[in-house]
Design an enzyme around this catalytic site. Structure first.
Site, PDB file in Angstrom:
ATOM      1  N   ASN A   1       6.467 -91.260  57.343  1.00  0.00           N
ATOM      2  CA  ASN A   1       6.698 -89.885  56.907  1.00  0.00           C
ATOM      3  C   ASN A   1       7.369 -89.100  58.024  1.00  0.00           C
ATOM      4  O   ASN A   1       7.580 -89.624  59.117  1.00  0.00           O
ATOM      5  CB  ASN A   1       5.388 -89.236  56.440  1.00  0.00           C
ATOM      6  CG  ASN A   1       4.349 -89.227  57.536  1.00  0.00           C
ATOM      7  OD1 ASN A   1       4.513 -88.538  58.539  1.00  0.00           O
ATOM      8  ND2 ASN A   1       3.284 -90.006  57.357  1.00  0.00           N
TER       9      ASN A   1
ATOM     10  N   LYS B   1     -14.242 -83.584  52.090  1.00  0.00           N
ATOM     11  CA  LYS B   1     -14.180 -84.462  53.264  1.00  0.00           C
ATOM     12  C   LYS B   1     -15.265 -84.156  54.283  1.00  0.00           C
ATOM     13  O   LYS B   1     -15.317 -84.783  55.347  1.00  0.00           O
ATOM     14  CB  LYS B   1     -12.808 -84.338  53.925  1.00  0.00           C
ATOM     15  CG  LYS B   1     -11.650 -84.767  53.023  1.00  0.00           C
ATOM     16  CD  LYS B   1     -10.444 -85.174  53.830  1.00  0.00           C
ATOM     17  CE  LYS B   1      -9.275 -85.510  52.916  1.00  0.00           C
ATOM     18  NZ  LYS B   1      -8.320 -86.402  53.570  1.00  0.00           N
TER      19      LYS B   1
ATOM     20  N   LYS C   1      11.577-111.096  56.010  1.00  0.00           N
ATOM     21  CA  LYS C   1      12.352-109.951  55.544  1.00  0.00           C
ATOM     22  C   LYS C   1      12.714-110.127  54.067  1.00  0.00           C
ATOM     23  O   LYS C   1      13.232-111.175  53.682  1.00  0.00           O
ATOM     24  CB  LYS C   1      13.623-109.824  56.391  1.00  0.00           C
ATOM     25  CG  LYS C   1      14.427-108.594  56.061  1.00  0.00           C
ATOM     26  CD  LYS C   1      15.707-108.521  56.873  1.00  0.00           C
ATOM     27  CE  LYS C   1      16.567-107.408  56.328  1.00  0.00           C
ATOM     28  NZ  LYS C   1      17.937-107.485  56.794  1.00  0.00           N
TER      29      LYS C   1
ATOM     30  N   LYS D   1     -10.697 -79.423  49.887  1.00  0.00           N
ATOM     31  CA  LYS D   1     -10.597 -80.558  50.817  1.00  0.00           C
ATOM     32  C   LYS D   1     -11.702 -80.482  51.874  1.00  0.00           C
ATOM     33  O   LYS D   1     -12.287 -81.481  52.257  1.00  0.00           O
ATOM     34  CB  LYS D   1      -9.215 -80.523  51.481  1.00  0.00           C
ATOM     35  CG  LYS D   1      -8.785 -81.817  52.088  1.00  0.00           C
ATOM     36  CD  LYS D   1      -7.300 -81.826  52.400  1.00  0.00           C
ATOM     37  CE  LYS D   1      -6.443 -81.996  51.156  1.00  0.00           C
ATOM     38  NZ  LYS D   1      -5.023 -82.055  51.451  1.00  0.00           N
TER      39      LYS D   1
ATOM     40  N   PRO E   1      -7.619 -96.286  54.526  1.00  0.00           N
ATOM     41  CA  PRO E   1      -8.871 -95.561  54.783  1.00  0.00           C
ATOM     42  C   PRO E   1      -8.568 -94.099  55.088  1.00  0.00           C
ATOM     43  O   PRO E   1      -7.527 -93.787  55.678  1.00  0.00           O
ATOM     44  CB  PRO E   1      -9.441 -96.269  56.017  1.00  0.00           C
ATOM     45  CG  PRO E   1      -8.305 -96.989  56.639  1.00  0.00           C
ATOM     46  CD  PRO E   1      -7.355 -97.322  55.530  1.00  0.00           C
ATOM     47  N   ASP E   2      -9.447 -93.203  54.670  1.00  0.00           N
ATOM     48  CA  ASP E   2      -9.300 -91.786  55.002  1.00  0.00           C
ATOM     49  C   ASP E   2     -10.073 -91.556  56.305  1.00  0.00           C
ATOM     50  O   ASP E   2     -11.303 -91.612  56.319  1.00  0.00           O
ATOM     51  CB  ASP E   2      -9.861 -90.926  53.865  1.00  0.00           C
ATOM     52  CG  ASP E   2      -9.575 -89.453  54.097  1.00  0.00           C
ATOM     53  OD1 ASP E   2      -9.671 -89.003  55.262  1.00  0.00           O
ATOM     54  OD2 ASP E   2      -9.245 -88.753  53.126  1.00  0.00           O
ATOM     55  N   ILE E   3      -9.348 -91.354  57.394  1.00  0.00           N
ATOM     56  CA  ILE E   3      -9.985 -91.285  58.720  1.00  0.00           C
ATOM     57  C   ILE E   3     -10.880 -90.059  58.816  1.00  0.00           C
ATOM     58  O   ILE E   3     -12.050 -90.148  59.195  1.00  0.00           O
ATOM     59  CB  ILE E   3      -8.902 -91.282  59.824  1.00  0.00           C
ATOM     60  CG1 ILE E   3      -8.037 -92.549  59.684  1.00  0.00           C
ATOM     61  CG2 ILE E   3      -9.532 -91.204  61.210  1.00  0.00           C
ATOM     62  CD1 ILE E   3      -6.778 -92.540  60.508  1.00  0.00           C
TER      63      ILE E   3
HETATM   64  O1  C5P Z   1      -6.175 -85.777  51.823  1.00  0.00           O
HETATM   65  P1  C5P Z   1      -5.135 -85.311  52.764  1.00  0.00           P
HETATM   66  O2  C5P Z   1      -4.247 -86.401  53.268  1.00  0.00           O
HETATM   67  O3  C5P Z   1      -4.310 -84.147  52.297  1.00  0.00           O
HETATM   68  O4  C5P Z   1      -5.972 -84.747  53.999  1.00  0.00           O
HETATM   69  C1  C5P Z   1      -5.364 -84.290  55.154  1.00  0.00           C
HETATM   70  C2  C5P Z   1      -6.311 -84.430  56.311  1.00  0.00           C
HETATM   71  O5  C5P Z   1      -6.927 -85.691  56.294  1.00  0.00           O
HETATM   72  C3  C5P Z   1      -5.610 -84.350  57.636  1.00  0.00           C
HETATM   73  O6  C5P Z   1      -6.512 -83.818  58.575  1.00  0.00           O
HETATM   74  C4  C5P Z   1      -5.293 -85.805  57.940  1.00  0.00           C
HETATM   75  O7  C5P Z   1      -5.156 -86.028  59.322  1.00  0.00           O
HETATM   76  C5  C5P Z   1      -6.509 -86.491  57.379  1.00  0.00           C
HETATM   77  N1  C5P Z   1      -6.264 -87.830  56.844  1.00  0.00           N
HETATM   78  C6  C5P Z   1      -6.860 -88.902  57.461  1.00  0.00           C
HETATM   79  N2  C5P Z   1      -6.697 -90.167  56.957  1.00  0.00           N
HETATM   80  C7  C5P Z   1      -5.947 -90.360  55.843  1.00  0.00           C
HETATM   81  C8  C5P Z   1      -5.340 -89.273  55.204  1.00  0.00           C
HETATM   82  C9  C5P Z   1      -5.507 -88.022  55.735  1.00  0.00           C
HETATM   83  O8  C5P Z   1      -7.526 -88.706  58.474  1.00  0.00           O
HETATM   84  N3  C5P Z   1      -5.799 -91.577  55.388  1.00  0.00           N
END
Ligand code: C5P
Length: 419
Positions: A213, A352, A291, A348, A310-312
């Site tokens: 991105n 979260k 490739k 959010k 994973p959502d960190i």
């Molecule tokens: O759900 P979204 O991506 O909009 O959430 C944004 C927040 O979550 C930001 O703080 C981003 O750094 C964190 N994030 C994360 N891991 C992911 C996606 C988003 O820590 N896979």
């Protein structure tokens, strides 16, 4: 009228580089700001500027020798190292930085730098090849890890005729960095640890392609720097960016979201966590081993099967003994309506389990992604607060200030001593 550096003493180490002539101006400007300036002139430094000029401009005796009976009688190297508020090394040569990094103490400058318990700011100046040499890179990393702050070098024409990074930054930048180092805000987070994520992630499609991105890492890096300036020990976990490592910050570089999660877990425990990275939400399910070829994929194009990363933030903000006491997430949305942006950020925050969410509109017209400025809304349990459009460094400073206040309030509520 009071001046910003009144009652402050700066110990300035002048090493042997052509930029030493600029250090004379640094002395003058520090004194204009009210500081007392004591100087150590290394043997190399004395090849470029004379003790007489340094003494005349500083209005003080100039210190040159480690084993000088009169100096040791009047003020030994230990007192010289401690009777100041900050030590500034300008110019910091490749040789002096190498000796600092290895903890040598065989002359007055290195002995003082090893003995000091005060913040140290270095302004490197050297030939571009010397700056880029792996040995200097290692030394810079070691010094940063030791908490030494670094300003510059700047890029441009060098005295040796070459072009590139290596010039000592200008005197007013050094003086501004000293002011920031010694400001009242400098120690509000001493003894605290912070984890900051920054930049994009890259998720492999095949060995030569990835999903990524446009995140530049500017905002996350600025936040890491602002927390470090307030005295926090900061670990910055960053995806690939062009941003330089901020002064006094420990940087861990990663590529993928899963690597970022691992690096964050390793960095815990922390008192503060700020998740500013734009982590890829999905990654290719099965990156190709070789490739991908145009032929064989058919004229219809290819489809990539994606799975969730994973959502960190969502993972590390969950309640538990390792949860940082203040967790700040970001919400980057293409949403120009502030009320709707805030509403989504509030959602959010709850989903979260973050303490705060910093919400910003990253629609293409805003120039936020990759740009230098940002318009943010801070969403907390108490509601939302909208800030004016600011430089990302200013957003970072304000946020760090607010974080320091919140941490002090949490400490006070727990009856813990303030930093
Ligand atoms: O759900 P979204 O991506 O909009 O959430 C944004 C927040 O979550 C930001 O703080 C981003 O750094 C964190 N994030 C994360 N891991 C992911 C996606 C988003 O820590 N896979």
């Amino acid at each position: 009228m009071s001046r910003p550096l009144d009652a402050r003493t700066v110990l300035l180490v002048i090493a042997g580089g052509i930029a030493a002539y600029k250090s004379l101006e640094v002395i003058r400007r520090l004194r204009d700001k009210g500081a007392r300036v004591r100087c150590i002139l290394t043997r190399g430094g004395a090849e470029f500027v004379t003790p007489m000029s340094v003494a005349a401009l500083s209005g003080e005796k100039v210190y040159q020798e480690l084993f000088s009976l009169t100096d040791e009688g009047e003020m030994g190297h230990i007192r010289l190292a401690r009777d100041c508020d900050a030590v500034v090394v300008a110019p910091a040569t490749a040789d002096l930085m190498a000796r600092m990094a290895s903890g040598q103490a065989d002359d007055l400058a290195t002995a003082v730098l090893l003995a000091t318990d005060k913040p140290v700011l270095t302004a490197p100046a050297m030939n571009v090849q010397m700056w880029q040499h792996p040995a200097t890179r290692r030394n810079v990393a070691t010094l940063r890890g030791d908490g030494v702050q670094m300003i510059g070098p700047a890029a441009g024409d060098l005295a040796c005729g070459e072009v590139g990074p290596g010039r000592m930054v200008e005197p007013d930048e050094i003086v501004a960095a000293v002011e920031a180092l010694l400001s009242d805000a400098a120690h509000t987070l001493s003894g605290k640890t912070a984890l900051v994520t920054s930049g994009p992630t890259r998720e492999a499609i095949d060995p030569v392609r990835y999903l990524g991105n446009f995140s530049s890492g500017k905002q996350g890096h600025a936040i890491a720097a602002a927390l470090a300036r307030r005295g926090a020990r900061v670990v910055l976990v960053t995806g690939p960016t062009a941003e330089a490592a901020p002064a006094g910050v420990e940087v861990r570089r990663v590529e993928t979201g899963r690597e970022m999660l691992d690096a964050c877990r390793t960095a815990l425990p922390a008192d503060i966590a700020v998740f500013a990275a734009a982590v890829a939400d999905w990654r290719p399910e099965r990156p190709a081993a070789g490739k991908l070829k145009k032929s064989g994929q058919g004229a219809q194009g290819v489809s990539l099967a994606l799975i969730q990363n994973p959502d960190i933030l969502g993972t590390l903000a969950q309640a538990g003994p390792a949860r940082p006491s203040l967790v700040v997430g970001f919400a980057a949305e293409t949403e120009s309506d502030a009320a709707r942006l805030i509403e989504r950020a509030a959602h959010k925050r709850a989903s979260k389990n973050a303490d705060w969410i910093v919400a910003n509109d990253v629609s293409p017209g805003t120039g936020v992604l990759g740009g230098g400025r940002n318009t943010v809304h801070i969403v907390t349990a108490a509601g939302a607060e909208s800030w004016p459009t600011l430089d990302k460094t200013q957003v970072a400073d304000r946020l760090a200030e607010r974080i320091a206040t919140a941490i002090a309030e949490k400490d006070a509520a727990r009856g813990a001593p303030a930093a």
